[in-house]
Every structure is written in structure tokens, then in C-alpha cells.
Enzyme design. Structure first.
Site, short mmCIF file in Angstrom:
data_model
loop_
_atom_site.label_atom_id
_atom_site.label_comp_id
_atom_site.label_asym_id
_atom_site.label_seq_id
_atom_site.Cartn_x
_atom_site.Cartn_y
_atom_site.Cartn_z
N ASN A 460 0.81 -1.23 0.00
CA ASN A 460 0.00 0.00 0.00
C ASN A 460 0.84 1.27 0.00
O ASN A 460 0.39 2.32 -0.43
CB ASN A 460 -0.98 0.00 1.17
CG ASN A 460 -0.29 -0.15 2.51
OD1 ASN A 460 0.85 -0.60 2.61
ND2 ASN A 460 -0.98 0.24 3.58
N GLU A 560 4.73 -3.72 12.63
CA GLU A 560 3.65 -2.73 12.47
C GLU A 560 2.52 -3.44 11.75
O GLU A 560 2.58 -3.66 10.54
CB GLU A 560 4.18 -1.52 11.68
CG GLU A 560 3.23 -0.33 11.73
CD GLU A 560 2.36 -0.25 10.49
OE1 GLU A 560 1.15 -0.58 10.61
OE2 GLU A 560 2.86 0.14 9.43
N CYS A 594 -3.11 1.37 6.99
CA CYS A 594 -3.30 0.70 8.28
C CYS A 594 -3.81 1.65 9.36
O CYS A 594 -4.28 1.20 10.41
CB CYS A 594 -2.00 0.05 8.73
SG CYS A 594 -0.59 1.17 8.72
N GLU A 769 8.76 3.16 14.33
CA GLU A 769 9.46 3.55 13.11
C GLU A 769 9.39 5.06 12.97
O GLU A 769 8.39 5.69 13.32
CB GLU A 769 8.84 2.87 11.88
CG GLU A 769 9.04 1.37 11.89
CD GLU A 769 8.52 0.69 10.63
OE1 GLU A 769 7.57 1.23 10.02
OE2 GLU A 769 9.06 -0.35 10.26
#
Length: 795
Positions: A460, A560, A594, A769
Site C-alpha cells: 500500500n 507494524e 493501516c 518507526e
């Protein structure tokens, strides 16, 4: 296709004479630098003035003042070569040299357009005209007299013989001749540039142009680009080194701009609440592009790249070279908007992956010892190259992912910013000095790179998810093996090409691809003892599997994973601001992120107002091919995603929800298109309340109290992101502290930023991150205790 007059990116009508002019131009500039800069100033400031004065051939202001002061007869022929003009001539020679070098570089990079040539040519023509006028024009002291050229051009150098200045006279004649020559040369160059700027029926007929090596438009109309992945058998194997030689070859220029010319046919669109865009249909696919690494198969939707060498097919980047899968197997990549073939990529297996890991291991020992400043410069160069090639990267993202061009460009900027951020962090990796409880000990810590890292990225955000992981890894001195997503492999491979151009040492960055062999490749990365760290972005079930596999070697992990983000609108919120935030959070990338708002909770007092305004905003969306102008939302990634979205809408409708907007597939646009959908009357027993939709469907839930909505929002096993809108400062702190998520957006629908730590809690994973915290995920902390210290000073 309507005519479009291009001012900036305009091809040259003729370009070969422009190349030929550069050689005499360089020779003339060197001659002028020698004549003007080394000999002529002294000559003209001393003996030439004396000669002109003695022969009564000049009226230079200095000589006029001298004559007046000494009551002598005034000169009758001017000589105006003053210090100012001499310095001016030296200056324009230096300017000419720098502009010539700039033109050469711009020509090699294919960015020397006629508009630039016109501006440069006319500017230099003006400067040299002034110089010629200064040497041969009327004296500014007395315009009735001829120029300084009168005596050493009209009378010759015999006049200077008694003064021993014949050589200087001849140099003056040469300087004047060279100046006239350069003036004529720049007039010719300006003429060529202006000619190219004149409207041309052939050049301006189409919106895009196929320019050949010399800027001439291709004669073939309505063609797609077919490109070959490897050189013919008689040529040497492809490596980055051979690519460099091909790039320097005039037949394969670095910036060969390959445009696709095609007539557009518009498909009939069914009536809908949304505006649809027609997909382009390309006919007569016959033209081939001279590139060693371009698509093998002709497709009906060939993207337009300024630099086709960024499109890598049938090869992966391992140990600084472009290599095929050892088995020779490949998998197909399709455009989600049209379903048509983009190209093929290597199907790496366990053996291929081990080779990449070995390359990263071999490079680690040297790379870890580079200084932070050295690694910073490499990352900064990688960032600069991403910015320079932003349009091509955005084109690749739209092509293989489907998101509209505007979204793709936004992702490229976001992705590049991670390299910029971590390039600035690389020189600032600090340890700590710790006070010891033992008097004679000194304790300090050292931050060290964890080692070889395996990066597994999703489709994505094919650019940003790589840079967000590779940036901190390289900043601290790690080497990486990146498994690119099988749906969108070409963007990661383009980033690998830019890494190579940035000078990142071989083996430091390795990018591999696989689709059907993804489980096999993932198992090698998670179980290989050399790999010390795994960073994964993807679904929670896959994250759990990878974590289980990593347990055999106890790797460091950053996960993640999936989310089910609550978006809460309290009755004291700014409704218009909340609507804008919800639109961005829910429908960005067609809901395929997400951190998208998956459950929108609206307090009952403002529910109807919010629903009405929210639906009105969504109704203005334009769905279609991401390349089409004005499109706001593209396709979903594949038919499985469409099926899940449709199932969630059907489930909600069957359980009492109202479809305010959308709710249907768009088969007239393609199999992967779904209408942006707004549902009201949502309840917690619906599938959308418990599962991540990952599509353009917004379900609006009503609630009454603060305690109620926080309880419902937390009633999920995942906790990645959450959003809420309120103007009550006390409520802001209460709700932010009680939401069980890793990231909270207050009065905003966008929370992603390279400076902010990105990550979740519960089954949304762990680790962060981006930001200062993200760099620590790729480090280990080593403690050093130095004993026997603390002794008194020696007398």
C-alpha cells in the site's frame, strides 16, 4: 489530440549543430581567457595608451586629462580600452566558460531545453556585442572619433614597432577577432534556440512527444512502448557497470525522454453518484525503447517515464548488481486499474535469498565502521535522487498500486523525507555516561548496529515503507535485505537503482522480489542466523507467524500490524474540521492504509449534521484510473480486496445499516473499482466493528457518553491509531490517555510524520518507526565498565 504549445519541456527542432558549436565555443573561450586575462590588460594600460597618445590616435579620458594638465594638443582618434572594459572582457570570458560547462551537463542530463538556450544565447550575444562595441565602437569621451581599433587594425602593427609592442598589437588584433567570432557564434546559437521555440505543427500536435536522440519527434503515432529486459546474447551480461557504459553511449542517453502517444477512447460509464473517468486505450503497440532494463511484454497501459532505466524487469538488486532468479522463474505484475500486464519480476527462492543475506553480511563489517557523517552523506544523496526523480517514482506507484497521481506524489515526498530525517540523525548517535555505585569504576554505553536486517514491506506504500525501514538501518550502520511486495515490486527496485547511483556500497542495500515464494523467502529471512533483525509491516496473522519463526534465533523484531482505528467526534468539536479530518483519514488511498479510520463514532447530538456534511464531501469524489486528470480515488489493489469490502457493506446492510452513498462495485471502470461508501446506523455487532475493512467504506456509529465510546473503541484486540475531535482541553487529555492505541490524532486526521514515532500496541505490534525512537530499533546498547579508576593524583 489538441495542440499544446510547450514552453519549458520543448524538444529541439535540430540539435546536432548545437553539439558541433560547443567545440569552437570552448576553443574561443580559452583563447579569450588567455588574451584578455594574461596579456592584454598590461598592454592596454601601459604602452598601448602611450602609443596612441604619441601618434595622436586616441582620446581616452585618461589621456585627455593628461593633455589638459600638460597643456598639450588633444588626441584626434579615441582609444577607449580602459580598465573597466578590460575587466568586463575578462568577466564575460569566465561567465561564458561556466555557462558552457552548464550547457554540457544539461545536455547530457537531457534537460537543456530551447527556452534555456534562448535565454543563455541572447544574454551572451548581448554581452559580446557590448565588448565588440567597446573595442571598435565610438569613444564614450567623444563619439565623433573612431574607436581604439582604428590604429592597430586600420594602420596595422607597424605603428607599434618602434615601441617594441608588435606582439602585444598582434594579440590585441587576435582578441578583437576572437570577440567578433564569439559574437557570431552566439548569434547562431540564439537563432537555433529561437527557431525551436517557434510554434511547430508537428511538435505541438500531441500532448506527449517521442523525441529521438536529437530532439526530433517520432513519426509513429498512436503507439505503446515495448522495452527489452536484457541485452541480446552477443552483448555482455547486464550489471550496473555495463549500464553505466550504456548510459554514456549516445544511443542510450541518460535522460532519454520516452513518451507514449496514443488516442484516447472513452468507455461508456453507467450512471452513478460519482464521476467516472475513462481508461486510455493504446493501439498499434510497435515502438521499442532502447533500454536494457525495460518491459519485455507490450502492455496496453504503458507508463511514461522520463528515465526508463528506473523500470527494472526480471532482475533484483543483490550485492550491487542486477541479477535474475537462479531458477529463471518470474511472476507477473498487473495494473490494478486495467488488469493489464505491466511486466514480470524474478521469483526468488530460498537459495537466492541466502545469496542476498551473504552479500549483506560481507558488506556489514566495513559499512558499520563508516562514520556517522559518511553514512549521512550517502542517505542525503539517496534523498536528493528521490527528489530529482519524484515524477517517475510517482508514475511507478500509480501504475502498479493504482493510487491517483497526486497521492503518489505525496507518498514520494513522504518517503524521501525519511532519508532526509535519518541522514540528519546519523551523525548524532550518542551513548551515555553512567555514574557507578563503585567508586573505582567508570561506566559508559556504546550504541552499535544490530547487524544484517530483513525488511518485509507491504504494497500500500511501496516507497515509504522501504525508506522508513532502510533509512534508520543505514543511518546506524546496518545492512539490509528488503523483500519487496509482489503486487508492487517496481517502485522498490527503482529505489534500489537510486541507491546504486547514490554510491551506497555494494551489499549494503539488497532488494529481492517474490510472489508465490513469499512464504519460503520469509522463512529464510526469519530463521537465518546471520539476520539479526526483522522489520515487518502487514497483517496481524502474518506478523504472528513471522514472530514465531524468529523465535528460533531470537531476532530483534519491529512489527507494524493491522489496525481498527476509532475516529471519535464529540459534540463540542468543530464539525467542519472533523468532517475534513474524517475524509482524509478514511478515504486516503481509497481506505487502504493501516491507520485509516475504520469506525467513525459521532456523538448523538451532532450525528445528523456530521453525516450530512460527510456524505456531501464524499459525493464529490472522482473515481477512475489514477493517471487520469481530476481523479481523486483509484482502484483497490486486487479483486480479493473488493470482495472483502463488498462483504462488509452487505453485512452492515443486512443488519440494519443505511447506505447513504455508494455501496456498489464499478464494473464499467474495471474489476477492482468500488464506490466510496457511507453507511449510517452502524452497530457493534456488524463485521466492520471488529474487522479492518481496508477499503473506501465509512461506517458511522452513534454514541452518547465519553465513557461509552472509549470502552467501545478499546473493545478490539488491536491498537494502532485513534483519532478524536474536541475543543475541551480536559477531555483531550482524558481521552488521549485512555485510548489503547500507539498513536493518537487530536483534531487532525493525519498523524504520519518522519519526526513522529509510528507504531501500535496490543496485536498491532511493537517497536517504533521514524523519529528518534525509530533509530534505536536498529541498535544494541553495549555497556563498558572500566575498573581501577578513581585513584588520587600522583605527586
Amino acid at each position: 489530440m489538441a495542440r499544446t504549445y510547450r514552453i519549458l519541456h520543448r524538444p529541439w527542432t535540430v540539435k546536432r549543430p548545437l553539439y558541433w558549436c560547443m567545440v569552437p565555443e570552448l576553443a574561443g573561450i580559452i583563447a579569450l581567457l588567455v588574451l584578455f586575462g594574461l596579456q592584454q590588460p598590461d598592454a592596454f594600460r601601459t604602452r598601448f595608451w602611450r602609443i596612441g597618445y604619441d601618434q595622436k590616435l586616441n582620446s581616452n579620458p585618461n589621456m585627455i586629462l593628461y593633455a589638459y594638465a600638460n597643456y598639450e594638443e588633444l588626441p584626434v582618434v579615441p582609444f577607449v580600452w580602459s580598465q573597466t572594459l578590460t575587466n568586463f572582457n575578462v568577466a564575460i570570458s569566465i561567465v561564458s566558460l561556466f555557462l558552457l560547462l552548464a550547457k554540457m551537463i544539461a545536455t547530457i542530463m537531457r534537460i537543456f531545453y530551447p527556452i534555456i538556450g534562448t535565454v543563455v544565447g541572447l544574454s551572451l550575444t548581448t554581452l559580446y556585442a557590448v565588448s565588440v562595441y567597446g573595442q571598435a565602437g565610438p569613444d564614450y569621451a567623444d563619439s565623433r572619433y573612431p574607436s581604439p581599433a582604428a590604429w592597430y587594425i586600420r594602420l596595422g602593427c607597424g605603428v607599434a614597432k618602434p615601441y617594441g609592442a608588435v606582439k602585444e598589437c598582434q594579440m590585441a588584433q587576435g582578441a578583437f577577432s576572437a570577440t567578433v567570432f564569439m559574437l557570431a557564434l552566439y548569434i547562431c546559437q540564439s537563432g537555433l534556440a529561437i527557431w525551436a521555440m517557434v510554434p511547430n505543427k508537428e511538435l505541438d500536435m500531441y500532448e506527449s512527444d517521442d523525441d529521438d536522440e536529437y530532439g526530433r519527434p517520432a513519426k509513429d503515432k498512436g503507439v505503446a512502448v515495448e522495452m527489452h529486459p536484457t541485452p541480446p546474447p552477443q552483448q555482455v551480461p547486464f550489471t550496473p557497470r555495463t549500464q553505466a557504459f550504456h548510459t554514456l553511449d549516445r544511443k542510450l542517453p541518460l535522460r532519454f525522454i520516452q513518451k507514449t502517444l496514443f488516442p484516447v477512447s472513452r468507455a461508456a460509464a453507467a450512471r452513478s453518484q460519482f464521476r467516472r473517468t475513462a481508461l486510455p486505450v493504446i493501439i498499434n503497440p510497435s515502438l521499442r525503447l532502447a533500454s536494457t532494463m525495460a518491459p519485455k511484454h507490450t502492455t496496453a497501459n504503458t507508463a511514461q517515464l522520463r528515465d526508463p532505466s528506473l523500470f527494472k524487469q526480471d532482475v533484483c538488486y543483490v550485492n550491487g548488481e542486477w541479477v535474475k532468479a537462479k531458477s529463471g522463474k518470474t511472476f507477473e505484475v498487473h495494473d490494478p486499474a486495467t488488469g493489464q500486464l505491466i511486466g514480470t519480476c524474478p521469483e526468488f527462492d530460498a537459495q537466492d535469498t541466502e545469496k542476498a543475506i551473504e552479500a549483506a553480511e560481507a558488506a556489514f563489517e566495513e559499512f558499520r565502521h563508516k562514520t556517522g557523517r559518511e553514512r549521512s552523506k550517502l542517505l542525503r544523496k539517496w534523498y536528493d535522487l528521490m527528489v530529482e526523480n519524484a515524477d517517475d517514482l510517482a508514475t511507478l506507484i500509480t501504475w502498479e498500486n493504482g493510487k491517483p497521481t497526486a497521492d503518489a506524489k505525496g507518498e514520494v515526498t513522504y518517503a524521501a523525507n525519511f532519508f532526509e530525517w535519518f541522514s540528519e540523525e546519523a551523525p548524532r548517535i550518542y551513548g551515555d555516561t553512567i555514574p557507578s555505585s563503585i567508586a573505582g569504576n567508570r561506566v559508559f554505553t556504546i550504541k552499535e548496529p544490530v547487524g544484517v536486517c530483513g525488511l518485509i514491506t507491504p504494497w500500500n506504500f511501496p516507497a515509504a515503507m522501504i525508506t522508513r525501514k532502510a533509512g534508520p538501518a543505514l543511518a546506524v550502520g546496518c545492512t539490509v535485505v528488503c523483500k519487496a511486495p509482489g503486487e508492487t515490486p517496481y517502485t522498490p527496485l527503482a529505489l534500489a537503482e537510486l541507491a546504486h547511483r547514490a554510491g551506497i556500497p555494494k551489499g549494503v542495500v539488497n532488494v529481492i522480489t517474490a510472489l508465490h515464494n513469499t512464504p519460503e523467502v520469509g522463512q529464510v529471512l526469519t530463521t537465518h542466523p546471520t539476520v539479526r533483525k526483522i522489520s515487518f509491516t502487514g497483517s496481524t496473522p502474518v506478523g504472528k507467524l513471522l514472530m514465531k519463526q524468529c523465535s528460533s534465533t531470537l531476532k530483534k523484531l519491529s512489527l507494524e500490524l493491522g489496525g481498527n482505528a476509532p475516529f471519535i467526534v464529540f459534540d463540542d468539536a468543530d464539525i467542519d474540521l472533523a468532517v475534513a479530518g474524517a475524509i482524509v483519514s478514511k478515504f486516503r488511498s481509497s481506505g487502504q492504509t493501516c491507520v485509516c479510520a475504520n469506525r467513525i463514532f459521532v456523538q448523538r447530538g451532532v450525528y445528523d449534521e456530521f453525516a450530512s456534511k460527510f456524505a456531501a464531501k464524499a459525493r464529490a469524489f472522482t473515481v477512475g484510473n489514477g493517471f487520469a486528470e481530476g481523479v481523486t480515488h483509484g482502484p483497490l489493489i486486487h479483486d480479493r480486496a473488493v470482495d472483502k469490502v463488498e462483504q462488509h457493506v452487505r453485512d452492515a446492510r443486512d443488519k440494519g445499516a443505511t447506505v447513504v452513498l455508494g455501496g456498489q462495485k464499478l464494473p464499467d471502470l474495471g474489476p477492482n473499482f468500488f464506490q466510496p461508501t457511507v453507511l449510517t446506523g452502524m452497530t457493534t455487532d456488524m463485521a466492520m466493528a471488529a474487522e479492518e475493512t481496508f477499503g473506501p467504506v465509512a461506517g458511522l456509529f452513534a454514541f452518547d457518553t465519553e465513557e461509552e465510546v472509549v470502552r467501545i473503541a478499546n473493545a478490539t484486540p488491536v491498537g494502532l491509531a485513534g483519532y478524536f475531535f474536541s475543543r475541551d482541553l480536559h477531555r483531550v487529555y482524558r481521552v488521549a490517555e485512555h485510548l489503547e492505541v500507539g498513536m493518537v490524532g487530536v483534531n487532525t486526521g493525519l498523524i504520519s510524520d518522519p519526526a513522529s514515532p509510528f507504531g501500535g500496541v496490543k496485536e498491532s505490534g511493537f517497536g517504533r518507526e521514524g523519529s528518534l525512537y525509530g533509530i534505536g530499533e536498529y541498535q544494541t546498547t553495549k555497556m563498558v565498565t572500566h575498573g581501577g579508576m578513581g585513584k588520587p593524583l600522583q605527586s
